[in-house]
Design a protein around this motif. Structure first.
Motif, PDB file in Angstrom:
ATOM      1  N   ALA A  30       0.839  -1.197   0.000  1.00 54.76           N
ATOM      2  CA  ALA A  30       0.000   0.000   0.000  1.00 54.76           C
ATOM      3  C   ALA A  30       0.869   1.240   0.000  1.00 54.76           C
ATOM      4  CB  ALA A  30      -0.901  -0.011   1.225  1.00 54.76           C
ATOM      5  N   ASP A  31       0.447   2.232  -0.788  1.00 54.18           N
ATOM      6  CA  ASP A  31       1.153   3.505  -0.811  1.00 54.18           C
ATOM      7  C   ASP A  31       0.668   4.381   0.330  1.00 54.18           C
ATOM      8  OD1 ASP A  31       2.599   2.878  -3.101  1.00 54.18           O
ATOM      9  OD2 ASP A  31       0.968   3.556  -4.419  1.00 54.18           O
ATOM     10  N   GLY A  32       1.589   5.239   0.824  1.00 57.12           N
ATOM     11  CA  GLY A  32       1.200   6.246   1.799  1.00 57.12           C
ATOM     12  C   GLY A  32       0.966   5.691   3.180  1.00 57.12           C
ATOM     13  N   GLU A  33       0.484   6.572   4.064  1.00 54.67           N
ATOM     14  CA  GLU A  33       0.218   6.243   5.450  1.00 54.67           C
ATOM     15  C   GLU A  33      -1.288   6.265   5.707  1.00 54.67           C
ATOM     16  OE1 GLU A  33       2.478   5.408   7.696  1.00 54.67           O
ATOM     17  OE2 GLU A  33       4.104   5.613   6.252  1.00 54.67           O
ATOM     18  N   PRO A  34      -1.749   5.575   6.755  1.00 56.48           N
ATOM     19  CA  PRO A  34      -3.173   5.655   7.091  1.00 56.48           C
ATOM     20  C   PRO A  34      -3.575   7.089   7.398  1.00 56.48           C
ATOM     21  CG  PRO A  34      -2.085   3.878   8.291  1.00 56.48           C
ATOM     22  CD  PRO A  34      -1.004   4.670   7.639  1.00 56.48           C
ATOM     23  N   ALA A  35      -4.821   7.408   7.091  1.00 57.39           N
ATOM     24  CA  ALA A  35      -5.343   8.736   7.408  1.00 57.39           C
ATOM     25  C   ALA A  35      -5.410   8.918   8.919  1.00 57.39           C
ATOM     26  CB  ALA A  35      -6.720   8.919   6.784  1.00 57.39           C
ATOM     27  N   SER A  36      -5.586  10.146   9.346  1.00 56.77           N
ATOM     28  CA  SER A  36      -5.708  10.430  10.771  1.00 56.77           C
ATOM     29  C   SER A  36      -7.072   9.976  11.273  1.00 56.77           C
ATOM     30  CB  SER A  36      -5.543  11.928  11.028  1.00 56.77           C
ATOM     31  OG  SER A  36      -5.902  12.239  12.359  1.00 56.77           O
ATOM     32  N   PRO A  37      -7.125   9.292  12.425  1.00 52.54           N
ATOM     33  CA  PRO A  37      -8.433   8.899  12.979  1.00 52.54           C
ATOM     34  C   PRO A  37      -9.264  10.095  13.429  1.00 52.54           C
ATOM     35  CG  PRO A  37      -6.643   8.363  14.500  1.00 52.54           C
ATOM     36  CD  PRO A  37      -5.996   8.779  13.221  1.00 52.54           C
ATOM     37  N   SER A  38      -8.670  11.268  13.502  1.00 50.22           N
ATOM     38  CA  SER A  38      -9.454  12.468  13.814  1.00 50.22           C
ATOM     39  C   SER A  38     -10.081  13.067  12.564  1.00 50.22           C
ATOM     40  CB  SER A  38      -8.570  13.519  14.505  1.00 50.22           C
ATOM     41  OG  SER A  38      -7.518  13.923  13.642  1.00 50.22           O
ATOM     42  N   ASN A  39      -9.663  12.573  11.397  1.00 52.79           N
ATOM     43  CA  ASN A  39     -10.234  13.062  10.143  1.00 52.79           C
ATOM     44  C   ASN A  39     -10.244  11.935   9.117  1.00 52.79           C
ATOM     45  OD1 ASN A  39     -11.297  14.849   8.231  1.00 52.79           O
ATOM     46  ND2 ASN A  39      -9.249  15.448   7.523  1.00 52.79           N
ATOM     47  N   PRO A  40     -11.017  10.869   9.378  1.00 50.63           N
ATOM     48  CA  PRO A  40     -11.032   9.734   8.459  1.00 50.63           C
ATOM     49  C   PRO A  40     -11.661  10.120   7.129  1.00 50.63           C
ATOM     50  CG  PRO A  40     -12.738   9.478  10.115  1.00 50.63           C
ATOM     51  CD  PRO A  40     -11.921  10.667  10.526  1.00 50.63           C
ATOM     52  N   PRO A  41     -11.241   9.476   6.051  1.00 46.62           N
ATOM     53  CA  PRO A  41     -11.813   9.800   4.741  1.00 46.62           C
ATOM     54  C   PRO A  41     -13.250   9.308   4.624  1.00 46.62           C
ATOM     55  CG  PRO A  41     -10.337   7.923   4.585  1.00 46.62           C
ATOM     56  CD  PRO A  41     -10.196   8.457   5.981  1.00 46.62           C
ATOM     57  N   PRO A  42     -14.035   9.898   3.731  1.00 49.46           N
ATOM     58  CA  PRO A  42     -15.407   9.409   3.520  1.00 49.46           C
ATOM     59  C   PRO A  42     -15.382   8.064   2.817  1.00 49.46           C
ATOM     60  CG  PRO A  42     -14.843  11.069   1.897  1.00 49.46           C
ATOM     61  CD  PRO A  42     -13.702  11.036   2.871  1.00 49.46           C
ATOM     62  N   GLY A  43     -16.518   7.403   2.807  1.00 41.61           N
ATOM     63  CA  GLY A  43     -16.604   6.107   2.153  1.00 41.61           C
ATOM     64  C   GLY A  43     -15.763   5.071   2.872  1.00 41.61           C
ATOM     65  N   CYS A  44     -15.115   4.212   2.105  1.00 40.88           N
ATOM     66  CA  CYS A  44     -14.210   3.215   2.680  1.00 40.88           C
ATOM     67  C   CYS A  44     -12.966   3.910   3.207  1.00 40.88           C
ATOM     68  CB  CYS A  44     -13.833   2.186   1.622  1.00 40.88           C
ATOM     69  SG  CYS A  44     -12.577   1.007   2.168  1.00 40.88           S
ATOM     70  N   ARG A  45     -12.605   3.642   4.440  1.00 41.59           N
ATOM     71  CA  ARG A  45     -11.458   4.327   5.038  1.00 41.59           C
ATOM     72  C   ARG A  45     -10.131   3.938   4.378  1.00 41.59           C
ATOM     73  NH1 ARG A  45     -12.435   5.233  11.518  1.00 41.59           N
ATOM     74  NH2 ARG A  45     -14.472   6.241  11.293  1.00 41.59           N
ATOM     75  N   PHE A  46     -10.108   2.841   3.666  1.00 38.06           N
ATOM     76  CA  PHE A  46      -8.880   2.391   3.030  1.00 38.06           C
ATOM     77  C   PHE A  46      -8.738   2.919   1.605  1.00 38.06           C
ATOM     78  CE2 PHE A  46      -6.386  -1.133   0.928  1.00 38.06           C
ATOM     79  CZ  PHE A  46      -5.187  -0.842   1.550  1.00 38.06           C
ATOM     80  N   HIS A  47      -9.767   3.538   1.051  1.00 45.23           N
ATOM     81  CA  HIS A  47      -9.750   3.840  -0.386  1.00 45.23           C
ATOM     82  C   HIS A  47      -8.593   4.744  -0.828  1.00 45.23           C
ATOM     83  CE1 HIS A  47     -11.933   7.788   0.247  1.00 45.23           C
ATOM     84  NE2 HIS A  47     -11.220   8.095  -0.801  1.00 45.23           N
ATOM     85  N   PRO A  48      -8.092   5.698   0.014  1.00 46.71           N
ATOM     86  CA  PRO A  48      -6.968   6.510  -0.482  1.00 46.71           C
ATOM     87  C   PRO A  48      -5.702   5.701  -0.763  1.00 46.71           C
ATOM     88  CG  PRO A  48      -8.042   7.595   1.374  1.00 46.71           C
ATOM     89  CD  PRO A  48      -8.567   6.201   1.320  1.00 46.71           C
ATOM     90  N   ARG A  49      -5.585   4.519  -0.199  1.00 42.47           N
ATOM     91  CA  ARG A  49      -4.386   3.687  -0.375  1.00 42.47           C
ATOM     92  C   ARG A  49      -4.656   2.451  -1.220  1.00 42.47           C
ATOM     93  NH1 ARG A  49      -2.237   2.144   5.330  1.00 42.47           N
ATOM     94  NH2 ARG A  49      -0.310   1.738   4.182  1.00 42.47           N
ATOM     95  N   CYS A  50      -5.898   2.252  -1.619  1.00 41.72           N
ATOM     96  CA  CYS A  50      -6.287   1.004  -2.277  1.00 41.72           C
ATOM     97  C   CYS A  50      -6.142   1.112  -3.792  1.00 41.72           C
ATOM     98  CB  CYS A  50      -7.733   0.660  -1.926  1.00 41.72           C
ATOM     99  SG  CYS A  50      -8.307  -0.888  -2.679  1.00 41.72           S
ATOM    100  N   PRO A  51      -5.362   0.234  -4.428  1.00 39.80           N
ATOM    101  CA  PRO A  51      -5.195   0.282  -5.890  1.00 39.80           C
ATOM    102  C   PRO A  51      -6.422  -0.197  -6.653  1.00 39.80           C
ATOM    103  CG  PRO A  51      -4.015  -1.583  -4.984  1.00 39.80           C
ATOM    104  CD  PRO A  51      -4.525  -0.801  -3.810  1.00 39.80           C
ATOM    105  N   LEU A  52      -7.389  -0.786  -5.956  1.00 36.29           N
ATOM    106  CA  LEU A  52      -8.594  -1.279  -6.611  1.00 36.29           C
ATOM    107  C   LEU A  52      -9.781  -0.338  -6.444  1.00 36.29           C
ATOM    108  CD1 LEU A  52      -8.484  -5.066  -5.578  1.00 36.29           C
ATOM    109  CD2 LEU A  52      -7.502  -3.976  -7.596  1.00 36.29           C
TER     110      LEU A  52
END
Length: 339
Positions: free
Chosen positions: A282-304
């Protein structure tokens, strides 16, 4: 993720449903506070005499879940049931009695032992706190516990600094056994040990489970260790469980992209295989739990990831008996590559 979707056990020893833990922390600006979503809607069960493995990157919420189960932290929302008793509604007296049956082994064996206490004092302390034994009876019980974990009476008067890391962790295990618990939480219990010592401690834990019928919540970041120990496996990412199932099934056929990446990242002696795993990391680091991304929390790092992943929270999907994955693409063909 409903707990009933995760297991068919009629009467598990422990059931966690919809656990949420938010921490309010001071923000960057004066007077501003932010909310850290450390655990968000986590549900699972632990069967009697079985081991549930909990894996994920640092900061995924594993240790917070452990402390919620032991009531070292109070959840923001959710329910915890231990042997039919609601832990969140238990009186102080009932909770004290239940805590005899739930113990923990910490990551740092030296940090978890008082350096001023002898082994007799450290292992015997739970016996005194819960009024289980005093005097000669306490000493005899401590000797019995030490022998069970591979030490002996000659160690009673020693202090933690006189032991190796593996021996110190055996003392921590003996202390956890002192109250005859039903459940032991192993929070990265072998990660600070050398590989050869890890194997000895893992075999000790396995043997104790067979002899005493113990249940374990086994938290680790080393997937090989978890695979050896766990009957069932929960994979956590940014405070949520993204996949759960039989331990071997999850390793052999991971259905969430994050799980697949964790499995691919397991070191392989073949350098060609190792390089292929690196390409799928996976590229990058997990998002901050104080500002999780919308939708699937893994999507910013997911190649699929597809557009739906960016906007819609994936539901927990039943993929078979006891097998669940929270991914819109959990049924995607296995030949889809993460590289």
């Amino acid at each position: 993720m409903p707990a009933d979707a995760l297991t068919d056990d009629a009467a598990p020893l422990l059931r966690a449903e919809g656990l949420v833990k938010h921490f309010r922390v001071r923000g960057a600006l004066p007077g501003r506070r932010s909310v850290v979503q450390a655990v968000q809607d986590v549900s699972f069960t632990i069967a009697r005499g079985r081991t549930l493995g909990l894996v994920g990157e640092s900061g995924s919420g594993k240790s917070t879940v452990a402390r919620l189960l032991l009531r070292l932290l109070d959840p923001t929302a959710g329910q915890i049931t231990f042997d039919g008793t609601d832990l969140l509604r238990a009186s102080r007296r009932d909770l004290r009695a239940l805590r005899r049956r739930m113990q923990i082994v910490f990551q740092d064996p030296f940090g978890s032992l008082n350096p001023r206490m002898t082994v007799l004092q450290a292992v015997g302390e739970p016996l005194e706190v819960h009024r289980l034994a005093t005097g000669a009876a306490r000493r005899d019980r401590v000797v019995e516990l030490l022998e069970r974990v591979g030490l002996d009476a000659r160690d009673l008067g020693k202090h933690p600094h006189q032991f190796s890391g593996g021996q110190a962790q055996r003392i921590g295990i003996a202390r956890a056994l002192a109250t005859d618990p039903d459940l032991i939480v192993c929070d990265e219990a072998v990660s600070a040990l050398d590989v050869s010592v890890q194997a000895q401690v893992l075999n000790l834990l396995k043997g104790l489970q067979r002899e005493l019928g113990l249940s374990y919540l086994f938290i680790a970041h080393d997937l090989n260790v978890v695979r050896y120990m766990a009957d069932e496996l929960c994979v956590m990412y940014l405070g949520q469980i993204v996949e759960r199932g039989d331990g071997d099934a999850v390793f052999d056929d991971p259905r969430h992209p994050y799980t697949r990446m964790l499995v691919d990242a397991i070191p392989d002696p073949d350098p060609l295989v190792a390089r292929a795993a690196e390409r799928g990391a996976a590229d990058g680091e997990p998002a901050s739990p104080s500002n999780p991304p919308p939708g699937c929390r893994f999507h910013p790092r997911c190649p699929l990831a597809i557009e739906r992943c960016r906007t819609e929270v994936p539901p927990a999907r039943q993929l078979g008996p006891g097998r669940v994955a929270a991914c819109h693409l959990a049924d995607a063909p296995r030949e889809v590559t993460l590289a």
